[in-house]
Motif scaffolding. Structure first.
Motif, PDB file in Angstrom:
ATOM      1  N   ARG A 131       0.927  -1.459   0.020  1.00  0.00           N
ATOM      2  CA  ARG A 131       0.576   0.033  -0.070  1.00  0.00           C
ATOM      3  C   ARG A 131       1.560   1.190   0.023  1.00  0.00           C
ATOM      4  O   ARG A 131       0.632   1.963  -0.494  1.00  0.00           O
ATOM      5  N   THR A 134       2.876   1.640  -3.034  1.00  0.00           N
ATOM      6  CA  THR A 134       1.716   2.102  -5.131  1.00  0.00           C
ATOM      7  C   THR A 134       1.275   3.094  -4.361  1.00  0.00           C
ATOM      8  O   THR A 134       0.750   3.951  -5.583  1.00  0.00           O
ATOM      9  N   ARG A 135      -0.266   3.175  -3.375  1.00  0.00           N
ATOM     10  CA  ARG A 135      -0.816   4.215  -2.812  1.00  0.00           C
ATOM     11  C   ARG A 135       0.290   5.552  -1.865  1.00  0.00           C
ATOM     12  O   ARG A 135      -0.749   6.298  -1.460  1.00  0.00           O
ATOM     13  N   HIS A 137       0.946   6.592   2.293  1.00  0.00           N
ATOM     14  CA  HIS A 137       0.068   6.392   3.639  1.00  0.00           C
ATOM     15  C   HIS A 137       0.480   7.564   4.474  1.00  0.00           C
ATOM     16  O   HIS A 137       2.765   8.435   4.439  1.00  0.00           O
TER      17      HIS A 137
END
Length: 641
Positions: A131, A134-135, A137
């Motif tokens: 996560r 890729t995106r 945090h």
């Protein structure tokens, strides 16, 4: 034909299974490789945030902690540059964010950034890392503040901002007039509410300034200006006409002016919340107590009528009276508060009764039992008798007879202490005393002290008391031995202007009152102690004289006497030491008192003056001679025998 079809189908199913198995193996290999890669990333950078992690939008992934903190401090807007503006009406106070420790909690934010992706199961760790990669945090903003600093700042603001409510009061103005000092309303900050409001404002991460209304209450004074003005009007009405004080019998009256009466007053809050003038003041009490001598009447003890060896009756005692200041002030205040029709109120000075030490009732109970105490003296009488020569040395007997007659009938209650100087009262020329003999610096002075010769009185009473078996507290021998007194049992007294000196003191340690009886006439004084016999007996033992010093005699020629005339001014007196031991036993034989009365008598050289003719005058010395001893004071303390 059928066999070929079956073989073809079998071969097709086998190819499909082999393809599916190959795919599964490939996926597992890829997953294993990815998991191993991600786990390796996590292990290799355990002290750094994972790639893709941000704090408040600021990338910190794969950064060392110090570098990450520096980047955050550089890129995040400041939380400590603003201020809290506190407002009340048109007044403002400023509290800087930096003053109360407002800032980002960098430690906590970086701790959270580093912890992301490092807790949970392996699958959860892998998913967090994927996560982040890729995106991304983001770790939210965390702020901090110092509550203790906020509370201290609020306390400092309150100290500047608050106003203490002040009661109205009444002061004295010119001429003693009453002047009202107005009340002042208070202002008080709700410190807890203000602290909580500031905490709520700075707990956000908004860097902007904030404005807070200061929560304030308005405490009111307990005594209002109106109440003080009303009390002042009441005080004016109370004092306008002044006051008249009278003795209880109404025979004497004393005017108190309005101005003086106003000086007696003070103002006080009442239990019901009011405010009024009062006379419960030190000034009023002191003023009233000045009238105490006007109403004071000393009580008179009951006395015993004495016959030959027995008490034959009682003369009733009389109650005395003294001023009661508290009751007088209460009466004055009540009178001042009542309408007087414009005239000065009149108040009688309040008094309280003073009982005599020996009441009539006690005397009547004791009289039938009362007798002279002690064994008989060598002359066969109870008590003691001293004979003396009437001369200038005792102011022609007055310095002995006055105190002796004063003490006749004097009552000493059970347990009470008799002090010679207190008992005889004022000693002055006004009370009849004159200059008499005294021993001053070791020499006799025929008229050297006021009340000289009074020691014949104190010595005679001492011998009556010591033979009655009473407790002796204080006794002093004379400087040299005087032959009219029993050896070792004389009792000299003296008194100085400062209150010092020597006293003769004994205690009535019997269970009943004792009465001092005396007779005195020029040349003789006699004392007896009357009481209720309790069986006590008294014995004396006199030691041999020690340290004996034989006195010599001298002749002094003087022109103050006619030629050949002689005058003895100092008798030669031998010096010695002696101790008299007294033992007092009760009726059961037990010892009550055992005393050793020690006396050190000095040796005094005699002086005989012989008159001579006056010599031719000699020239005066150029310088006055230095005296060998200080001059005799003009009014030495009373002492002597």
């Amino acid at each position: 034909m059928a066999t070929d079809q079956t073989t073809s189908a079998t071969r097709s199913r086998f190819s499909w299974a082999r393809m599916v198995g190959s795919l599964a193996v490939t996926v597992l290999l890829v997953a294993a490789v990815a998991t191993g890669f991600l786990f390796g990333v996590a292990q290799l950078s355990a002290a750094q945030p994972l790639p893709g992690v941000t704090v408040a939008g600021v990338p910190v992934g794969s950064s060392e902690r110090a570098a990450a903190e520096a980047r955050l401090r550089a890129e995040l807007p400041s939380l400590s540059a603003g201020k809290v503006v506190l407002v009340h009406g048109d007044q403002t106070e400023t509290m800087q964010y930096s003053q109360i420790g407002r800032d980002y909690d960098y430690e906590a934010m970086l701790d959270r950034a580093v912890a992301f992706g490092r807790t949970g199961t392996p699958l959860e760790l892998a998913l967090d890392e994927i996560r982040a990669l890729t995106r991304g945090h983001d770790i939210g903003v965390l702020g901090r503040y110092d509550r203790a600093a906020i509370e201290a700042a609020v306390a400092a603001l309150a100290a500047r901002f608050e106003v203490v409510a002040t009661d109205a009061s009444v002061e004295r103005g010119p001429g003693g007039a009453f002047v009202v000092v107005p009340a002042i309303g208070g202002r008080e900050v709700d410190r807890v509410a203000l602290t909580d409001a500031i905490v709520r404002a700075v707990a956000t991460t908004d860097p902007a300034d904030v404005t807070i209304d200061v929560p304030v209450s308005s405490p009111q004074p307990e005594i209002t200006t109106q109440e003080a003005e009303s009390a002042t009007s009441q005080a004016e009405a109370m004092t306008t006409s002044g006051l008249t004080l009278t003795t209880p019998d109404g025979k004497s009256a004393f005017k108190v002016s309005a101005a003086n009466l106003r000086s007696w007053l003070a103002f006080t809050a009442t239990a019901d919340g009011g405010f009024r003038p009062t006379l419960a003041t030190a000034a009023a009490r002191a003023a009233v107590e000045k009238y105490a001598p006007k109403v004071k009447k000393a009580p008179k003890d009951a006395t015993f009528l004495v016959g030959k060896g027995v008490a034959v009756g009682v003369v009733a005692g009389v109650d005395g009276q003294e001023l009661d200041p508290d009751a007088t002030l209460q009466a004055i205040e009540s009178a001042l508060q009542a309408p007087a029709g414009g005239s000065a109120p009149s108040v009688a000075l309040a008094v309280s009764k003073v009982k005599p030490k020996l009441t009539t009732e006690d005397a009547e109970k004791t009289a039938p039992l009362m007798k002279p105490l002690g064994q008989k003296a060598p002359d066969g009488k109870r008590g003691w008798t001293v004979h003396y020569e009437v001369s200038e040395r005792n102011f022609w007997s007055k310095n002995i007879t006055i105190p002796a007659r004063k003490l006749n009938g004097y009552v000493v209650e059970p347990g009470a202490v008799f002090k010679f100087w207190d008992a005889i009262g004022e000693v002055s020329t006004r009370t009849g005393y004159g200059a008499g003999g005294a021993i001053i610096r070791g020499h006799s002075q025929p008229t050297g002290a006021l009340a000289g010769g009074i020691c014949s009185c104190s010595t005679t009473l001492f011998n009556a008391a010591v033979r009655a078996g009473l407790e002796i507290i204080e006794r002093h021998n004379h400087y040299y031995y005087i032959t009219r007194y029993p050896v070792g049992l004389d009792a000299t007294v003296s008194k100085t202007d400062s209150g010092g000196g020597q006293n003769m003191i004994f205690r009535n340690d019997t269970a009943y009152p004792i009465v001092i009886r005396s007779t005195a006439s020029p040349g003789v004084v006699h004392f007896e102690i009357w009481g209720v016999p309790d069986g006590r007996t008294t014995t004396f033992a006199t030691s041999a004289k020690s340290n004996y010093r034989r006195a010599g005699d001298t002749v002094e020629y003087t022109t103050a006497l006619p030629p050949g005339a002689k005058k003895r001014i100092e008798l030669p007196t031998d010096g010695f030491n002696v101790t008299v031991t007294r033992i007092v036993r009760g009726k059961d034989g037990a010892i009550i008192h055992k005393d050793s009365f020690y006396s050190h008598y000095a040796m005094v050289t005699g002086v005989l003056q012989v008159g001579k003719k006056a010599a031719e005058p000699t020239p005066a010395p150029t310088e006055p001679p230095i005296p060998t001893e200080p001059p005799v004071p003009t009014e030495p303390p009373p002492t002597g025998g």
